[in-house]
Enzyme design. Structure first.
Site, mmCIF file in Angstrom:
data_model
loop_
_atom_site.group_PDB
_atom_site.id
_atom_site.type_symbol
_atom_site.label_atom_id
_atom_site.label_comp_id
_atom_site.label_asym_id
_atom_site.label_seq_id
_atom_site.Cartn_x
_atom_site.Cartn_y
_atom_site.Cartn_z
ATOM 1 N N GLY A 18 0.834 -1.206 0.000
ATOM 2 C CA GLY A 18 0.000 0.000 0.000
ATOM 3 C C GLY A 18 0.863 1.248 0.000
ATOM 4 O O GLY A 18 0.571 2.228 0.669
ATOM 5 N N TYR A 162 -14.217 -2.760 9.710
ATOM 6 C CA TYR A 162 -12.847 -2.227 9.694
ATOM 7 C C TYR A 162 -12.195 -2.393 11.074
ATOM 8 O O TYR A 162 -11.051 -2.865 11.193
ATOM 9 C CB TYR A 162 -12.895 -0.750 9.291
ATOM 10 C CG TYR A 162 -11.567 -0.042 9.364
ATOM 11 C CD1 TYR A 162 -10.609 -0.224 8.371
ATOM 12 C CD2 TYR A 162 -11.251 0.818 10.427
ATOM 13 C CE1 TYR A 162 -9.382 0.427 8.435
ATOM 14 C CE2 TYR A 162 -10.036 1.476 10.501
ATOM 15 C CZ TYR A 162 -9.106 1.282 9.499
ATOM 16 O OH TYR A 162 -7.899 1.918 9.568
HETATM 17 P P1 NAP Z 1 -5.024 5.189 1.328
HETATM 18 O O1 NAP Z 1 -4.509 6.570 1.142
HETATM 19 O O2 NAP Z 1 -6.412 4.883 0.878
HETATM 20 O O3 NAP Z 1 -3.997 4.147 0.682
HETATM 21 C C1 NAP Z 1 -4.287 2.767 0.739
HETATM 22 C C2 NAP Z 1 -3.167 1.973 0.107
HETATM 23 O O4 NAP Z 1 -3.540 0.577 0.145
HETATM 24 C C3 NAP Z 1 -2.937 2.332 -1.336
HETATM 25 O O5 NAP Z 1 -1.556 2.321 -1.604
HETATM 26 C C4 NAP Z 1 -3.631 1.219 -2.094
HETATM 27 O O6 NAP Z 1 -2.966 0.951 -3.325
HETATM 28 C C5 NAP Z 1 -3.453 0.039 -1.164
HETATM 29 N N1 NAP Z 1 -4.477 -0.992 -1.384
HETATM 30 C C6 NAP Z 1 -5.818 -0.860 -1.248
HETATM 31 N N2 NAP Z 1 -6.429 -2.006 -1.560
HETATM 32 C C7 NAP Z 1 -5.452 -2.887 -1.891
HETATM 33 C C8 NAP Z 1 -5.440 -4.246 -2.314
HETATM 34 N N3 NAP Z 1 -6.566 -4.964 -2.473
HETATM 35 N N4 NAP Z 1 -4.258 -4.814 -2.584
HETATM 36 C C9 NAP Z 1 -3.093 -4.122 -2.458
HETATM 37 N N5 NAP Z 1 -3.048 -2.847 -2.051
HETATM 38 C C10 NAP Z 1 -4.212 -2.229 -1.783
HETATM 39 O O7 NAP Z 1 -4.996 4.776 2.882
HETATM 40 P P2 NAP Z 1 -4.144 5.358 4.085
HETATM 41 O O8 NAP Z 1 -4.982 6.374 4.749
HETATM 42 O O9 NAP Z 1 -2.778 5.693 3.668
HETATM 43 O O10 NAP Z 1 -4.119 4.063 5.037
HETATM 44 C C11 NAP Z 1 -3.018 3.165 5.029
HETATM 45 C C12 NAP Z 1 -3.148 2.230 6.200
HETATM 46 O O11 NAP Z 1 -3.237 2.985 7.405
HETATM 47 C C13 NAP Z 1 -4.404 1.357 6.154
HETATM 48 O O12 NAP Z 1 -4.119 0.074 6.658
HETATM 49 C C14 NAP Z 1 -5.356 2.076 7.088
HETATM 50 O O13 NAP Z 1 -6.295 1.211 7.650
HETATM 51 C C15 NAP Z 1 -4.387 2.608 8.127
HETATM 52 N N6 NAP Z 1 -4.886 3.756 8.866
HETATM 53 C C16 NAP Z 1 -5.069 4.962 8.262
HETATM 54 C C17 NAP Z 1 -5.508 6.046 9.008
HETATM 55 C C18 NAP Z 1 -5.676 7.423 8.415
HETATM 56 O O14 NAP Z 1 -6.094 8.314 9.149
HETATM 57 N N7 NAP Z 1 -5.347 7.652 7.162
HETATM 58 C C19 NAP Z 1 -5.800 5.887 10.370
HETATM 59 C C20 NAP Z 1 -5.613 4.643 10.953
HETATM 60 C C21 NAP Z 1 -5.138 3.577 10.198
HETATM 61 P P3 NAP Z 1 -3.692 0.957 -4.775
HETATM 62 O O15 NAP Z 1 -4.946 1.777 -4.669
HETATM 63 O O16 NAP Z 1 -2.644 1.537 -5.671
HETATM 64 O O17 NAP Z 1 -3.968 -0.477 -5.031
#
Ligand code: NAP
Length: 267
Positions: A18, A162
């Site tokens: 990701g 989630y």
């Molecule tokens: P994001 O901006 O939506 O990015 C998600 C990433 O996951 C992208 O690189 C996407 O790549 C990849 N991804 C999604 N579905 C996938 C699949 N089926 N196979 C492979 N890769 C996949 O999310 P983010 O906010 O950076 O979150 C990243 C992590 O942090 C997640 O685990 C999320 O639960 C956690 N998190 C985020 C927050 C927050 O506030 N942002 C808070 C707590 C936890 P592609 O679209 O290129 O496939």
């Protein structure tokens, strides 16, 4: 063990799932800036390669992109094999990819649950398993999971599937940390609060404003805040830490009531 920072990042090979945007891209950038060889992943190989090229240019570091859909076990195995082929070894896995679609429980289908569990929980477990043989060949390793405060610490209406996936990661973490300790592989997790990413921006301006108001340190987190925590847990300096969680949320989970937030005085 010395008191001088010692991790030879230039000798380390790091996989960040990701990594095409958001927190994962931030983690990839942090390792690239330290000199590690970084492989970032996303579902689409071309997108991953483009993001990797951009990061390599921006950091002067070594970054490549690999396509792997974490819903597909064979693709995850192929990812680990590809990174080991390119870098010669794998030292660090940041299992970060995740999705957070909103769905009230009364509307939630089995397919909705499967999708979230497959990407967030099963995908990170399979990524660890796939990288394991390479880490065993090195004789040590670091796994850093991106979990969340949602599930392990808090709940959020609309995100019960989630929360289950993120809490499930921690159950996995503890068993895996025990199993892998004799191999010199540590397994830890970062629990982000609200971090400014494309994914979070999609929640809308009102959500961001109200979330900011609930964070004692007065701001939404940056991807670098999570990246620095991941860097530490992946470093040689964190060699004696395994099976642990590190919450990075600006104090968001501290207040016991709205009153305790309202009573905070601005300087
Ligand atoms: P994001 O901006 O939506 O990015 C998600 C990433 O996951 C992208 O690189 C996407 O790549 C990849 N991804 C999604 N579905 C996938 C699949 N089926 N196979 C492979 N890769 C996949 O999310 P983010 O906010 O950076 O979150 C990243 C992590 O942090 C997640 O685990 C999320 O639960 C956690 N998190 C985020 C927050 C927050 O506030 N942002 C808070 C707590 C936890 P592609 O679209 O290129 O496939």
């Amino acid at each position: 063990m010395s008191f001088t920072p010692s991790t030879p990042w230039q000798d380390r090979s790091v996989v960040v799932t990701g990594g095409t945007r958001g927190i994962g891209r931030g983690i990839a950038e942090a390792f690239a800036r330290r000199g590690a060889a970084v492989a970032l992943t996303g579902r689409d190989a071309k997108t991953a390669e483009e993001v990797a090229d951009g990061l390599a240019r921006a950091t002067g570091g070594r970054v490549c992109g690999v396509g792997a859909d974490l819903r597909e076990p064979e693709a995850i195995e192929a990812l680990a094999a590809e990174v080991e082929r390119r870098h010669g070894h794998i030292d660090v896995l940041c299992a970060n990819a995740g999705i957070f679609p909103e769905k009230p429980l009364r509307e939630m289908t089995a397919a909705d649950i499967d999708e979230v569990l497959h990407v967030n929980l099963r995908g990170s477990m399979l990524a660890v398993r796939a990288c394991l043989p390479a880490m065993e060949r090195v004789g040590r390793g670091r796994v850093v999971l991106t979990s969340s405060i949602t599930g392990p610490t808090t709940g959020f209406p609309g995100w019960s599937h989630y929360g289950a996936s993120k809490a499930g990661q921690l159950g996995f973490l503890r068993g895996a940390a025990l199993e892998l300790a004799p191999l010199g592989i540590t397994v830890n997790a970062v629990l982000p609060g609200n971090i400014r990413t494309e994914g979070l921006d999609a929640m809308g301006a009102d959500y961001l404003r109200r979330m900011t108001a609930s964070i004692p340190l007065g701001r939404i987190g940056e991807t670098a805040d999570i990246a620095h925590a991941a860097l530490f847990l992946a470093s040689d300096e964190a060699a004696f830490i395994t099976g642990q969680t590190l919450t990075v949320d600006g104090g968001q989970t501290l207040p016991e009531s709205l009153d305790s937030l309202d009573s905070l005085e601005a300087p």
